[in-house]
Design a protein around this motif. Structure first.
Motif, PDB file in Angstrom:
ATOM      1  N   ASP A 171      24.630  35.404  65.381  1.00 24.05           N
ATOM      2  CA  ASP A 171      23.956  36.163  65.238  1.00 24.05           C
ATOM      3  C   ASP A 171      23.121  35.188  63.330  1.00 24.05           C
ATOM      4  OD1 ASP A 171      23.497  37.944  67.056  1.00 24.05           O
ATOM      5  OD2 ASP A 171      23.957  39.283  65.948  1.00 24.05           O
ATOM      6  N   PHE A 172      24.086  35.133  63.057  1.00 25.15           N
ATOM      7  CA  PHE A 172      23.699  34.399  61.662  1.00 25.15           C
ATOM      8  C   PHE A 172      23.214  32.919  60.823  1.00 25.15           C
ATOM      9  CE2 PHE A 172      24.551  32.972  57.051  1.00 25.15           C
ATOM     10  CZ  PHE A 172      24.532  33.740  56.406  1.00 25.15           C
ATOM     11  N   VAL A 173      23.924  32.431  61.963  1.00 21.96           N
ATOM     12  CA  VAL A 173      23.867  30.924  62.395  1.00 21.96           C
ATOM     13  C   VAL A 173      21.928  30.893  62.800  1.00 21.96           C
ATOM     14  CG1 VAL A 173      24.064  28.662  63.586  1.00 21.96           C
ATOM     15  CG2 VAL A 173      25.525  29.751  62.020  1.00 21.96           C
ATOM     16  N   LEU A 174      21.634  31.819  63.664  1.00 18.68           N
ATOM     17  CA  LEU A 174      20.496  32.337  64.555  1.00 18.68           C
ATOM     18  C   LEU A 174      19.336  31.880  63.320  1.00 18.68           C
ATOM     19  CD1 LEU A 174      18.298  31.927  66.535  1.00 18.68           C
ATOM     20  CD2 LEU A 174      19.265  33.945  68.015  1.00 18.68           C
ATOM     21  N   ALA A 175      19.613  33.523  62.330  1.00 16.96           N
ATOM     22  CA  ALA A 175      18.404  33.840  61.839  1.00 16.96           C
ATOM     23  C   ALA A 175      18.176  33.033  60.533  1.00 16.96           C
ATOM     24  CB  ALA A 175      19.355  34.915  61.071  1.00 16.96           C
ATOM     25  N   VAL A 176      19.488  32.159  60.274  1.00 15.02           N
ATOM     26  CA  VAL A 176      19.151  30.382  59.280  1.00 15.02           C
ATOM     27  C   VAL A 176      18.656  29.873  59.425  1.00 15.02           C
ATOM     28  CG1 VAL A 176      20.187  28.989  58.080  1.00 15.02           C
ATOM     29  CG2 VAL A 176      21.246  31.078  58.166  1.00 15.02           C
ATOM     30  N   HIS A 177      18.896  29.078  61.009  1.00 18.41           N
ATOM     31  CA  HIS A 177      18.336  28.489  62.251  1.00 18.41           C
ATOM     32  C   HIS A 177      15.859  28.588  61.825  1.00 18.41           C
ATOM     33  CE1 HIS A 177      16.745  25.796  65.368  1.00 18.41           C
ATOM     34  NE2 HIS A 177      16.676  26.575  65.793  1.00 18.41           N
ATOM     35  N   GLU A 178      16.035  30.428  62.450  1.00 14.35           N
ATOM     36  CA  GLU A 178      14.223  30.605  62.788  1.00 14.35           C
ATOM     37  C   GLU A 178      14.131  30.430  61.281  1.00 14.35           C
ATOM     38  OE1 GLU A 178      12.918  31.332  64.831  1.00 14.35           O
ATOM     39  OE2 GLU A 178      14.565  30.957  66.361  1.00 14.35           O
ATOM     40  N   LEU A 179      14.608  30.622  59.800  1.00 14.33           N
ATOM     41  CA  LEU A 179      13.999  30.443  58.309  1.00 14.33           C
ATOM     42  C   LEU A 179      13.844  29.101  58.296  1.00 14.33           C
ATOM     43  CD1 LEU A 179      16.372  33.070  56.235  1.00 14.33           C
ATOM     44  CD2 LEU A 179      13.937  33.749  57.350  1.00 14.33           C
ATOM     45  N   VAL A 180      15.170  28.582  58.113  1.00 12.98           N
ATOM     46  CA  VAL A 180      14.512  27.019  58.239  1.00 12.98           C
ATOM     47  C   VAL A 180      13.448  26.347  58.802  1.00 12.98           C
ATOM     48  CG1 VAL A 180      16.365  23.813  58.856  1.00 12.98           C
ATOM     49  CG2 VAL A 180      17.218  26.820  57.881  1.00 12.98           C
ATOM     50  N   ALA A 181      13.079  26.937  60.770  1.00 17.51           N
ATOM     51  CA  ALA A 181      12.114  26.103  60.918  1.00 17.51           C
ATOM     52  C   ALA A 181      11.075  26.545  60.547  1.00 17.51           C
ATOM     53  CB  ALA A 181      12.392  26.876  62.716  1.00 17.51           C
ATOM     54  N   ASN A 182      11.037  28.127  59.832  1.00 14.86           N
ATOM     55  CA  ASN A 182       9.820  28.132  58.637  1.00 14.86           C
ATOM     56  C   ASN A 182       9.392  27.169  57.967  1.00 14.86           C
ATOM     57  OD1 ASN A 182       9.672  30.343  60.878  1.00 14.86           O
ATOM     58  ND2 ASN A 182      10.217  31.784  59.104  1.00 14.86           N
ATOM     59  N   ARG A 188       4.034  28.927  44.332  1.00 18.11           N
ATOM     60  CA  ARG A 188       5.059  27.983  44.117  1.00 18.11           C
ATOM     61  C   ARG A 188       5.825  27.978  45.203  1.00 18.11           C
ATOM     62  NH1 ARG A 188       5.674  29.810  38.243  1.00 18.11           N
ATOM     63  NH2 ARG A 188       7.032  31.202  39.999  1.00 18.11           N
ATOM     64  N   GLY A 189       6.012  28.831  46.035  1.00 17.45           N
ATOM     65  CA  GLY A 189       6.832  28.576  47.136  1.00 17.45           C
ATOM     66  C   GLY A 189       7.486  29.786  47.910  1.00 17.45           C
ATOM     67  N   THR A 190       7.818  29.619  48.306  1.00 16.56           N
ATOM     68  CA  THR A 190       9.149  31.457  49.333  1.00 16.56           C
ATOM     69  C   THR A 190      10.567  30.739  49.104  1.00 16.56           C
ATOM     70  OG1 THR A 190       7.125  31.711  50.279  1.00 16.56           O
ATOM     71  CG2 THR A 190       8.541  32.726  51.226  1.00 16.56           C
ATOM     72  N   THR A 191      11.308  31.941  48.719  1.00 15.50           N
ATOM     73  CA  THR A 191      12.897  32.036  48.764  1.00 15.50           C
ATOM     74  C   THR A 191      13.108  33.380  49.730  1.00 15.50           C
ATOM     75  OG1 THR A 191      12.730  30.575  46.493  1.00 15.50           O
ATOM     76  CG2 THR A 191      14.690  32.457  47.162  1.00 15.50           C
ATOM     77  N   VAL A 192      13.597  33.078  50.824  1.00 15.03           N
ATOM     78  CA  VAL A 192      14.441  34.108  51.448  1.00 15.03           C
ATOM     79  C   VAL A 192      15.822  33.892  51.685  1.00 15.03           C
ATOM     80  CG1 VAL A 192      14.080  34.789  54.208  1.00 15.03           C
ATOM     81  CG2 VAL A 192      12.420  33.602  52.716  1.00 15.03           C
ATOM     82  N   ARG A 193      16.643  35.349  51.704  1.00 16.05           N
ATOM     83  CA  ARG A 193      17.656  35.113  51.584  1.00 16.05           C
ATOM     84  C   ARG A 193      17.745  35.995  52.500  1.00 16.05           C
ATOM     85  NH1 ARG A 193      19.374  37.339  45.651  1.00 16.05           N
ATOM     86  NH2 ARG A 193      19.527  34.693  45.448  1.00 16.05           N
ATOM     87  N   VAL A 194      18.997  35.504  53.153  1.00 11.05           N
ATOM     88  CA  VAL A 194      19.971  36.574  54.752  1.00 11.05           C
ATOM     89  C   VAL A 194      21.439  36.618  54.085  1.00 11.05           C
ATOM     90  CG1 VAL A 194      18.619  36.448  56.450  1.00 11.05           C
ATOM     91  CG2 VAL A 194      19.982  34.449  56.012  1.00 11.05           C
ATOM     92  N   SER A 195      21.855  37.843  54.469  1.00 11.85           N
ATOM     93  CA  SER A 195      23.212  38.210  53.882  1.00 11.85           C
ATOM     94  C   SER A 195      24.094  38.404  55.600  1.00 11.85           C
ATOM     95  CB  SER A 195      23.570  38.955  52.662  1.00 11.85           C
ATOM     96  OG  SER A 195      22.456  39.893  52.728  1.00 11.85           O
ATOM     97  N   ALA A 196      25.533  38.639  55.016  1.00  9.54           N
ATOM     98  CA  ALA A 196      26.598  38.694  56.128  1.00  9.54           C
ATOM     99  C   ALA A 196      27.445  39.511  55.434  1.00  9.54           C
ATOM    100  CB  ALA A 196      26.711  37.972  57.559  1.00  9.54           C
ATOM    101  N   ARG A 197      28.070  40.733  55.631  1.00  5.59           N
ATOM    102  CA  ARG A 197      29.626  40.847  55.018  1.00  5.59           C
ATOM    103  C   ARG A 197      30.488  39.944  56.384  1.00  5.59           C
ATOM    104  NH1 ARG A 197      29.778  42.860  50.573  1.00  5.59           N
ATOM    105  NH2 ARG A 197      27.672  44.373  50.926  1.00  5.59           N
ATOM    106  N   LEU A 198      31.557  40.046  55.958  1.00  5.31           N
ATOM    107  CA  LEU A 198      32.851  39.537  56.257  1.00  5.31           C
ATOM    108  C   LEU A 198      34.243  39.869  56.424  1.00  5.31           C
ATOM    109  CD1 LEU A 198      32.950  36.220  53.699  1.00  5.31           C
ATOM    110  CD2 LEU A 198      32.107  36.610  55.917  1.00  5.31           C
ATOM    111  N   ALA A 199      34.898  39.752  57.338  1.00  2.00           N
ATOM    112  CA  ALA A 199      35.832  41.280  57.622  1.00  2.00           C
ATOM    113  C   ALA A 199      36.925  41.160  56.237  1.00  2.00           C
ATOM    114  CB  ALA A 199      36.285  40.470  58.756  1.00  2.00           C
ATOM    115  N   THR A 200      37.113  39.773  55.373  1.00  2.00           N
ATOM    116  CA  THR A 200      37.529  39.831  54.547  1.00  2.00           C
ATOM    117  C   THR A 200      37.328  40.072  52.985  1.00  2.00           C
ATOM    118  OG1 THR A 200      39.086  37.884  55.034  1.00  2.00           O
ATOM    119  CG2 THR A 200      39.617  40.208  56.026  1.00  2.00           C
TER     120      THR A 200
END
Length: 152
Positions: free
Chosen positions: A57-68, A134-146
């Motif tokens: 899920d995280f990789v797909l989300a980042v991929h969508e943002l990179v594609a944007n 001057r542009g856009t910054t998008v940040r996504v986050s994910a909680r890690l188990a440890t």
């Protein structure tokens, strides 16, 4: 800035420390690099401890943002993947025209495209958007188990 539960905290890969934050990946975004960048994000996020569906899920989300960035953000930008404790964040920036007043919502079923930000919000634990002329910054986050421990 649009914030949706986010806790968010180059051109070369590798890890460097800044305080308790660990930079896992810093890469330039370019049209010809999208697939390689997706693989690099998957590898780095997996090494950080993200696994299974959460990793996908995280990789797909980042991929969508990179594609944007490639399609709408001027064609190039920067990606930074970081870990701080149990939080993994990926920040994507571009030098495009900015988003203006954007609503992160699922478009009508007959509308083609325009689902990238909505998908990123659905697939991660947080989404933040900062846009100006001057542009856009998008940040996504994910909680890690440890959380990261000493030497990690």
């Amino acid at each position: 800035m649009i914030s949706d539960g986010g806790d968010g905290g180059g051109s070369e890969a590798g890890a460097s420390r800044a305080g308790t934050e660990l930079t896992l990946l810093a890469q330039t975004i370019a049209a010809g690099q999208v697939t390689a960048l997706r693989h690099a994000v998957a590898a780095a996020a997996g090494t950080a401890g993200l696994a299974g569906v959460a990793l996908d899920d995280f990789v797909l989300a980042v991929h969508e943002l990179v594609a944007n960035v490639v399609r709408h953000g001027g064609g190039s930008g920067e990606l930074r993947l970081r870990r701080e404790g149990d939080l993994l964040t990926c920040e994507i920036t571009d030098d495009g025209p900015g988003l203006g007043d954007v609503r992160v919502a699922l478009p009508a079923p007959n509308e083609v495209g325009h689902r990238g930000l909505w998908l990123a919000r659905q697939l991660t634990d947080g989404l933040e958007i900062r846009a100006d002329g001057r542009g856009t910054t998008v940040r996504v986050s994910a909680r890690l188990a440890t959380p990261a421990g000493p030497g990690r």
